[in-house]
Design a protein around this motif. Sequence first.
Motif: not given
Length: 158
Positions: A105-113, A116-117, A143-144
């Motif tokens: 789960e943390k890795y999924r969020k990391y990849i999404k961040k 987005l960047l 950005l949102s």
Amino acid sequence: MRNILALWGVITILIYSGKALAHCEIPCGIYDDHLRIHLLEEHITTMEKSIKKIKELSEKNDPHSKNQLIRWIMNKEKHAKEFQYIVWQYFLTQRIKPINPEEKEKYRKYIKKVELLHKLSFFAMKVKQNVDTKYTDKLRKLLSEFEKLYFGKKESYH
């Protein structure tokens, strides 16, 4: 001679101290993530205004308008570059930490961040290349998304 060297040192420090405005990579723990998001929003608004002024001034043919047109183009470029700098130097280099892929789960969020960047940086580049506010609109939307993911829904700045 010693006094002249000391004076020269002080002058040099004063001249170059303005270049140290960006937050450094020293792990001091003094960060204002909300401020960086707000700065990114301001850059988007400035790029958008620049685009509108470029379009308006492009229709005129007098020397003053041409001068102002060039200034607005340079302004758009400057703010797109500063936007990219915050995205990469502040968020990607200093704030988004690599995550072990086994922490699903943390890795999924990391990849999404990171995704987005990357998109934010890409669309800032598109702003440099174009005079269409659809790219500043895209930056606002991305950005949102990033803000919500980065802070979580409860801590969102807006």
